[in-house]
Design an enzyme around this catalytic site. Structure first.
Site, mmCIF file in Angstrom:
data_model
loop_
_atom_site.group_PDB
_atom_site.id
_atom_site.type_symbol
_atom_site.label_atom_id
_atom_site.label_comp_id
_atom_site.label_asym_id
_atom_site.label_seq_id
_atom_site.Cartn_x
_atom_site.Cartn_y
_atom_site.Cartn_z
ATOM 1 N N HIS A 196 0.807 -1.221 0.000
ATOM 2 C CA HIS A 196 0.000 0.000 0.000
ATOM 3 C C HIS A 196 0.839 1.271 0.000
ATOM 4 C CE1 HIS A 196 -2.715 3.096 1.658
ATOM 5 N NE2 HIS A 196 -3.672 2.422 1.056
ATOM 6 N N GLU A 243 -4.337 -4.229 9.520
ATOM 7 C CA GLU A 243 -4.535 -3.360 8.367
ATOM 8 C C GLU A 243 -3.570 -2.167 8.336
ATOM 9 O OE1 GLU A 243 -8.541 -2.594 7.014
ATOM 10 O OE2 GLU A 243 -9.317 -3.966 8.522
ATOM 11 N N HIS A 287 -1.525 0.809 6.903
ATOM 12 C CA HIS A 287 -1.669 1.713 5.757
ATOM 13 C C HIS A 287 -0.401 2.554 5.614
ATOM 14 C CE1 HIS A 287 -5.740 0.875 4.421
ATOM 15 N NE2 HIS A 287 -6.114 0.789 5.681
ATOM 16 N N GLU A 343 -5.077 0.482 10.913
ATOM 17 C CA GLU A 343 -6.463 0.935 10.904
ATOM 18 C C GLU A 343 -7.238 0.435 12.121
ATOM 19 O OE1 GLU A 343 -10.302 1.273 7.927
ATOM 20 O OE2 GLU A 343 -8.365 0.653 7.124
#
Length: 299
Positions: free
Chosen positions: A228, A268, A270, A285
């Site tokens: 990401h 998660e 990011h 997240e």
């Protein structure tokens, strides 16, 4: 580098959504809470502070500005925000309605440059809030992350056009199409050797592009890892998040790769950045910022 130490620092509940982070001029980490509409500040070792925006504004990427403040995109509110290090907030509308700004970075010209994901434009905003927009030569491209390239231009990813773009200070746009089809590039960061590193979220690859457009792609062991965001440390190693695999990775200038599992499942990851303490930090997240320190040497 084979081993790292990873510590998680809770900064919000599981619904707030830490998304992107950066090191501010005050020696603190500043981060966005995309789901709760807040900007956060964390001095390593202290308790976090948060500042309220409109709840549905969707703050995404945040970056230091040339004026000593932090600047950020409000993806859902279609605005550019500014927050001083003592918490004073301003917001500036973008002329194109529904443009959905996402990436933002300071340019070599003393302004901030940002992407408009829903409008196929690159925007420029001065520190006093004047906005200029530059249309891209493609439609439906979904311009995403953006960074200063070290060559006098701004480089950005075109997630749906499968390309890396460059815009000069005069607005001239050049596109470089990726060898891998439907790679969907997202994150991008400048290296120290005249090249930039980027992530291919749909292809499970890390890419490198030189200023003259030569592209090299490095497949990850897990092609479903969904890389990401990416940042580059002081030694030239590119660190990236694997959003779909709950890992962070590091790729050296020679292409050698190491991967590190995060301690909390399904966290998660990011955004990722080099912190004020010399460690790597990533936004999870699920509500935390993770500090990543190589165990065998300092970064």
């Amino acid at each position: 580098m084979t081993r790292v130490s990873i510590e998680e620092h809770l900064v919000a509940d599981g619904t707030a959504g830490p998304y992107a982070l950066t090191t501010g001029p005050d020696g603190a980490l500043w981060f966005t809470l995309v789901h709760s509409g807040r900007i956060g500040r964390l001095v390593p070792g202290e308790k976090p502070t948060t500042y309220r925006l409109d709840p549905d504004s969707g703050p995404t990427v945040i970056t230091p500005g040339p004026d000593g403040a932090l600047w950020f995109t409000e993806y859902r509110a279609h605005r550019i925000g500014r927050i001083t290090t003592d918490g004073v907030i301003d917001a500036f509308d973008v002329p194109t309605p529904g443009c959905a700004p996402f990436g933002i970075a300071a340019g070599p010209d003393g302004a901030l440059w940002f992407t408009e994901t829903a409008a196929d434009r690159i925007g420029r905003i001065t520190v006093d809030g004047r906005v200029t927009e530059f249309p891209l030569p493609v439609t439906g491209a979904f311009p995403s992350a953006i960074t200063a390239g070290g060559d006098g231009g701004m480089w950005f990813t075109l997630n749906q056009a499968n390309a890396i773009g460059r815009i000069g200070m005069d607005g001239t746009v050049t596109l470089h199409h990726l060898p891998t089809q439907t790679a969907a590039p997202v994150g991008i960061a400048a290296g120290h050797d005249g090249a930039l590193w980027f992530t291919e979220i749909a292809a499970g690859q890390i890419g490198r592009i030189t200023h003259d457009g030569r592209i090299t792609e490095f497949p990850l062991p897990d092609r479903a890892a969904r890389p990401h965001a990416v940042t580059v440390d002081g030694g030239g190693t590119a660190w990236f998040t694997e959003w779909g695999a709950n890992r962070v990775g590091a790729i050296a200038p020679d292409g050698s790769l190491t991967l590190h599992d995060l301690p909390t499942p399904h966290s998660e990851p990011h955004g990722i950045t080099l912190g004020p303490d010399g460690a790597l930090w990533t936004a999870l997240e699920t509500g935390a910022l993770a500090r990543i320190t190589p165990a065998d040497r300092s970064i």
